[in-house]
Scaffold this motif. Structure first.
Motif, PDB file in Angstrom:
ATOM      1  N   ASP A  66       0.920  -0.996  -0.107  1.00  0.00           N
ATOM      2  CA  ASP A  66       0.202   0.033   0.034  1.00  0.00           C
ATOM      3  C   ASP A  66       0.812   1.394   0.070  1.00  0.00           C
ATOM      4  O   ASP A  66       0.538   2.233   0.552  1.00  0.00           O
ATOM      5  CB  ASP A  66      -1.063  -0.006   1.161  1.00  0.00           C
ATOM      6  CG  ASP A  66      -0.281   0.017   2.526  1.00  0.00           C
ATOM      7  OD1 ASP A  66       1.037  -0.095   2.452  1.00  0.00           O
ATOM      8  OD2 ASP A  66      -1.203   0.062   3.664  1.00  0.00           O
ATOM      9  N   THR A  67       2.127   1.104  -0.673  1.00  0.00           N
ATOM     10  CA  THR A  67       2.859   2.319  -0.814  1.00  0.00           C
ATOM     11  C   THR A  67       2.253   3.750  -1.155  1.00  0.00           C
ATOM     12  O   THR A  67       1.740   3.630  -2.489  1.00  0.00           O
ATOM     13  CB  THR A  67       4.279   1.741  -1.779  1.00  0.00           C
ATOM     14  OG1 THR A  67       4.636   0.571  -0.963  1.00  0.00           O
ATOM     15  CG2 THR A  67       4.912   2.872  -1.515  1.00  0.00           C
ATOM     16  N   SER A  68       2.412   4.696  -0.612  1.00  0.00           N
ATOM     17  CA  SER A  68       1.683   5.972  -1.114  1.00  0.00           C
ATOM     18  C   SER A  68       2.707   6.443  -1.879  1.00  0.00           C
ATOM     19  O   SER A  68       4.069   6.173  -1.977  1.00  0.00           O
ATOM     20  CB  SER A  68       1.633   7.027   0.248  1.00  0.00           C
ATOM     21  OG  SER A  68       2.705   7.137   0.618  1.00  0.00           O
ATOM     22  N   ARG A 122       4.093   9.375  -1.528  1.00  0.00           N
ATOM     23  CA  ARG A 122       4.971  10.119  -0.726  1.00  0.00           C
ATOM     24  C   ARG A 122       6.147   9.244  -0.303  1.00  0.00           C
ATOM     25  O   ARG A 122       7.304   9.552  -0.344  1.00  0.00           O
ATOM     26  CB  ARG A 122       4.214  10.872   0.558  1.00  0.00           C
ATOM     27  CG  ARG A 122       5.024  11.448   1.434  1.00  0.00           C
ATOM     28  CD  ARG A 122       4.476  12.151   2.471  1.00  0.00           C
ATOM     29  NE  ARG A 122       3.847  13.274   2.040  1.00  0.00           N
ATOM     30  CZ  ARG A 122       2.745  13.576   2.008  1.00  0.00           C
ATOM     31  NH1 ARG A 122       1.705  13.035   2.952  1.00  0.00           N
ATOM     32  NH2 ARG A 122       1.994  14.680   1.612  1.00  0.00           N
ATOM     33  N   SER A 123       5.614   8.016   0.244  1.00  0.00           N
ATOM     34  CA  SER A 123       6.837   7.161   0.730  1.00  0.00           C
ATOM     35  C   SER A 123       7.615   6.433  -0.472  1.00  0.00           C
ATOM     36  O   SER A 123       8.803   6.290  -0.279  1.00  0.00           O
ATOM     37  CB  SER A 123       6.101   5.948   1.394  1.00  0.00           C
ATOM     38  OG  SER A 123       5.259   5.247   0.819  1.00  0.00           O
ATOM     39  N   GLN A 155       7.391  13.744  -4.182  1.00  0.00           N
ATOM     40  CA  GLN A 155       6.036  13.418  -4.746  1.00  0.00           C
ATOM     41  C   GLN A 155       5.373  14.254  -5.993  1.00  0.00           C
ATOM     42  O   GLN A 155       4.990  13.516  -6.705  1.00  0.00           O
ATOM     43  CB  GLN A 155       4.847  13.520  -3.506  1.00  0.00           C
ATOM     44  CG  GLN A 155       3.644  12.987  -3.652  1.00  0.00           C
ATOM     45  CD  GLN A 155       2.719  13.125  -2.635  1.00  0.00           C
ATOM     46  OE1 GLN A 155       3.233  13.398  -1.412  1.00  0.00           O
ATOM     47  NE2 GLN A 155       1.447  12.682  -2.942  1.00  0.00           N
ATOM     48  N   SER A 184      -1.262   9.884 -10.886  1.00  0.00           N
ATOM     49  CA  SER A 184      -1.783   9.307  -9.658  1.00  0.00           C
ATOM     50  C   SER A 184      -0.914   8.126  -9.226  1.00  0.00           C
ATOM     51  O   SER A 184      -0.142   7.548 -10.189  1.00  0.00           O
ATOM     52  CB  SER A 184      -3.308   9.050  -9.550  1.00  0.00           C
ATOM     53  OG  SER A 184      -3.588   7.914 -10.492  1.00  0.00           O
ATOM     54  N   ARG A 185      -1.098   7.608  -7.992  1.00  0.00           N
ATOM     55  CA  ARG A 185      -0.455   6.204  -7.648  1.00  0.00           C
ATOM     56  C   ARG A 185      -0.969   5.113  -8.486  1.00  0.00           C
ATOM     57  O   ARG A 185      -0.145   4.240  -9.324  1.00  0.00           O
ATOM     58  CB  ARG A 185      -0.901   5.890  -6.236  1.00  0.00           C
ATOM     59  CG  ARG A 185      -0.311   4.563  -5.959  1.00  0.00           C
ATOM     60  CD  ARG A 185      -0.863   4.352  -4.519  1.00  0.00           C
ATOM     61  NE  ARG A 185      -0.206   2.872  -3.922  1.00  0.00           N
ATOM     62  CZ  ARG A 185      -0.720   1.839  -4.307  1.00  0.00           C
ATOM     63  NH1 ARG A 185      -2.062   1.487  -4.796  1.00  0.00           N
ATOM     64  NH2 ARG A 185      -0.269   0.605  -3.645  1.00  0.00           N
TER      65      ARG A 185
END
Length: 184
Positions: free
Chosen positions: A23-25, A27-28, A37, A46-47
Motif C-alpha cells: 500500500d505504498t503511497s 509520498r513514501s 511526490q 496518480s498512484r
C-alpha cells in the motif's frame, strides 16, 4: 517518454521489484527512490498511473519478445529453451512483482486491467500464432493457453522453492508433450 520519466520509472520498478507494491503511497515511494511526490505526479499522475506504467514496463513487451525470439530462431526447440531461460531471468528480478500485480488484476483494480492483456491475452495470441503454423487454429489456441498456464505455474513454484532443476525438467517434459501434440 522523456529521459527523465524513463529514469524515474526505472527507479520505481526497481523499488517495487525489491520491496513490493503493498500500500505504498506516492509520498513514501518518492522518499524511498530519492525524488519528490511532485515529480511523481508530474511524470505519471496518480498512484494508479504509476502502477499502470510499472505494468507496462515490466510485462508490456513479453508477447513481442516471444514473437521476435521464435521468428528469429528457426529451431522451435531452441527457441522454446531460450524463451524459458529468458523468462526465468526476468522472473528472478520481477517475478514477485508480476504475481503481486496479478492479484491487483484479480481484484479488478482499474489500473491493473491491462495486465490481463499483457500477461495473458497477448501471450496466448503469440503462442497461438506459433502453434497454428503446425496445427488447427482451435488446437493451437488450446495449446497456447496450456503453455502459458504451465509456464506461469512453473515460474510461481520456482520463485517459492528455488528448485531450478525440477522446473527445467518439467519444462523439458512439457515441451516434449507439445511437440508430440503438434506432430500428431
Amino acid at each position: 517518454m522523456t529521459a527523465a520519466r524513463d529514469a524515474l520509472l526505472a527507479k520505481v520498478v526497481a523499488h517495487y521489484a525489491e520491496h513490493g507494491v503493498r500500500d505504498t503511497s506516492l509520498r513514501s515511494l518518492a522518499a524511498a527512490i530519492g525524488t519528490s511526490q511532485r515529480m511523481l505526479h508530474y511524470h505519471f499522475g496518480s498512484r494508479e498511473d504509476v502502477l499502470t506504467a510499472v505494468i507496462d514496463a515490466v510485462a508490456g513487451g513479453q508477447a513481442e519478445r516471444i514473437g521476435r525470439l521464435f521468428d528469429e530462431e528457426p529451431d522451435r526447440t531452441a527457441a522454446g529453451d531460450l524463451n524459458w531461460r529468458k523468462t526465468v531471468e526476468g522472473a528472478e528480478v520481477f517475478g514477485a512483482l508480476w504475481f503481486e500485480l496479478a492479484t491487483h488484476a484479480m481484484r479488478h483494480e482499474p489500473y491493473a486491467a491491462r495486465l490481463g492483456e499483457v500477461m495473458v491475452a497477448a501471450q496466448v495470441r503469440e503462442f497461438t500464432r506459433l502453434y497454428a503454423e503446425r496445427t488447427t487454429a482451435d488446437k493451437a489456441a488450446r495449446l497456447a493457453r496450456l503453455t502459458l498456464a504451465v509456464g506461469q505455474g512453473l515460474i510461481f513454484g520456482l520463485l517459492i522453492d528455488r528448485d531450478r532443476d525440477a522446473a527445467d525438467a518439467a519444462v523439458e517434459e512439457f515441451s516434449g508433450l507439445v511437440r508430440r501434440e503438434l506432430e500428431g
